[in-house]
Design a protein around this motif. Sequence first.
Motif, PDB file in Angstrom:
ATOM      1  N   GLY A 101       0.863  -1.205  -0.023  1.00 23.90           N
ATOM      2  CA  GLY A 101       0.135  -0.042  -0.014  1.00 23.90           C
ATOM      3  C   GLY A 101       0.874   1.083  -0.047  1.00 23.90           C
ATOM      4  O   GLY A 101       2.187   1.180  -0.473  1.00 23.90           O
ATOM      5  N   GLN A 102       0.397   2.321   0.735  1.00 25.29           N
ATOM      6  CA  GLN A 102       1.281   3.537   0.880  1.00 25.29           C
ATOM      7  C   GLN A 102       2.407   3.195   1.580  1.00 25.29           C
ATOM      8  O   GLN A 102       2.312   3.048   2.834  1.00 25.29           O
ATOM      9  N   ALA A 108      10.307   8.786  -3.162  1.00 24.04           N
ATOM     10  CA  ALA A 108       9.574   8.776  -4.243  1.00 24.04           C
ATOM     11  C   ALA A 108       8.362   9.278  -4.103  1.00 24.04           C
ATOM     12  O   ALA A 108       7.549  10.312  -4.708  1.00 24.04           O
ATOM     13  N   PHE A 109       7.631   8.496  -3.079  1.00 22.60           N
ATOM     14  CA  PHE A 109       6.181   8.577  -2.783  1.00 22.60           C
ATOM     15  C   PHE A 109       6.059  10.096  -2.047  1.00 22.60           C
ATOM     16  O   PHE A 109       5.331  10.969  -2.508  1.00 22.60           O
ATOM     17  N   LEU A 116       1.864   5.467   7.149  1.00 21.15           N
ATOM     18  CA  LEU A 116       2.596   4.910   5.906  1.00 21.15           C
ATOM     19  C   LEU A 116       3.704   3.713   6.567  1.00 21.15           C
ATOM     20  O   LEU A 116       4.091   3.600   7.510  1.00 21.15           O
ATOM     21  N   ALA A 117       3.751   2.822   5.538  1.00 20.99           N
ATOM     22  CA  ALA A 117       4.439   1.541   5.705  1.00 20.99           C
ATOM     23  C   ALA A 117       5.852   1.930   5.881  1.00 20.99           C
ATOM     24  O   ALA A 117       6.217   2.809   5.045  1.00 20.99           O
ATOM     25  N   PRO A 138       9.923   1.325   5.111  1.00 15.88           N
ATOM     26  CA  PRO A 138      10.514   0.560   4.296  1.00 15.88           C
ATOM     27  C   PRO A 138      11.300  -0.700   4.961  1.00 15.88           C
ATOM     28  O   PRO A 138      11.462  -1.487   4.324  1.00 15.88           O
ATOM     29  N   ASP A 139      11.628  -0.388   6.260  1.00 16.44           N
ATOM     30  CA  ASP A 139      12.534  -1.801   6.818  1.00 16.44           C
ATOM     31  C   ASP A 139      11.575  -2.526   7.205  1.00 16.44           C
ATOM     32  O   ASP A 139      11.742  -3.816   7.254  1.00 16.44           O
ATOM     33  N   ASP A 140      10.197  -2.198   7.539  1.00 13.11           N
ATOM     34  CA  ASP A 140       9.356  -3.142   7.939  1.00 13.11           C
ATOM     35  C   ASP A 140       8.809  -4.020   6.669  1.00 13.11           C
ATOM     36  O   ASP A 140       8.602  -5.215   6.698  1.00 13.11           O
ATOM     37  N   VAL A 141       8.741  -3.295   5.452  1.00 17.53           N
ATOM     38  CA  VAL A 141       8.285  -3.730   4.427  1.00 17.53           C
ATOM     39  C   VAL A 141       9.431  -5.090   3.899  1.00 17.53           C
ATOM     40  O   VAL A 141       9.175  -6.123   3.316  1.00 17.53           O
TER      41      VAL A 141
END
Length: 268
Positions: free
Chosen positions: A188-189, A194-195, A210-211, A213-216
């Motif tokens: 998702g977001q 970039a976003f 917002l999610a 990046p490390d968790d993703v």
Amino acid sequence: MNFAERYGPWALIAGASEGTGRSFAQLIASRGVNCILLGRREEPLLELAREIRERSLVDCVTGSVDLAAADAMERIVALVGPREVGLLVLNAGADPNGALFLDRDIESWLGLAQRNVMATMRCCHHFARSMKPRGRGGLLLVNSGACYGGAPYMAAYAGTKAFGLCFGDALWAELQPQGIDVLTLVLGQTDTPAFRKLLADKGLPVPDKLASPDDVAATGLERLAQGPVHHWGLADDEAGYAPSSAAARRTRIGMVARMTRRVFGGGT
């Protein structure tokens, strides 16, 4: 096998200069796998490579490559050389346009399709072919919730992401018996530069929750062996924003795979 044995000795991460790609590279390196970092901007890649070498004590090489370029695959192959790639993370492919289809020249959309469709196919074909005789490896395709339906301002983007979803499903069914893991990670977001830039260009506020990046990256690597899809923020048996849960999709793809093997392959 541990992570490095299953997905090493080298991982190739496309879109590694920032955001989730950077997080994937750092986490993969921390697990003892050497990294090949791809991105359009050279300086952030070099900085990340220095950081990885110092922190994780693994080898790291970089390549400034635009996946939309006609010679992208040739440049990637030359950069990799004889290195054995056991993990491919395709993290590039954001849409910087945020525009209606007719409000941009067609070249903008063709470049997006080249990056998200043709480059994806070329990379998966080249590197999975080398993984197959070894009987191990992984393909991680970072995707977007846009894969489940088109919307204004996302016509070309959603179309390419829908391709990536179905392509990943099929690769999972084909390559799982060969020992190669395939996962489409549907996001998702996410809090990426970039976003944030796209929001700033449009004069929009940054959304809450917002999610990370490390968790993703951590979730993507954790779910890689399960395949074929994981929906960010949802349990395996929860549909949420997707038409069906990851578990239901896995069951359906397995059923279709058995049917197509009987029709095309003569198997059971």
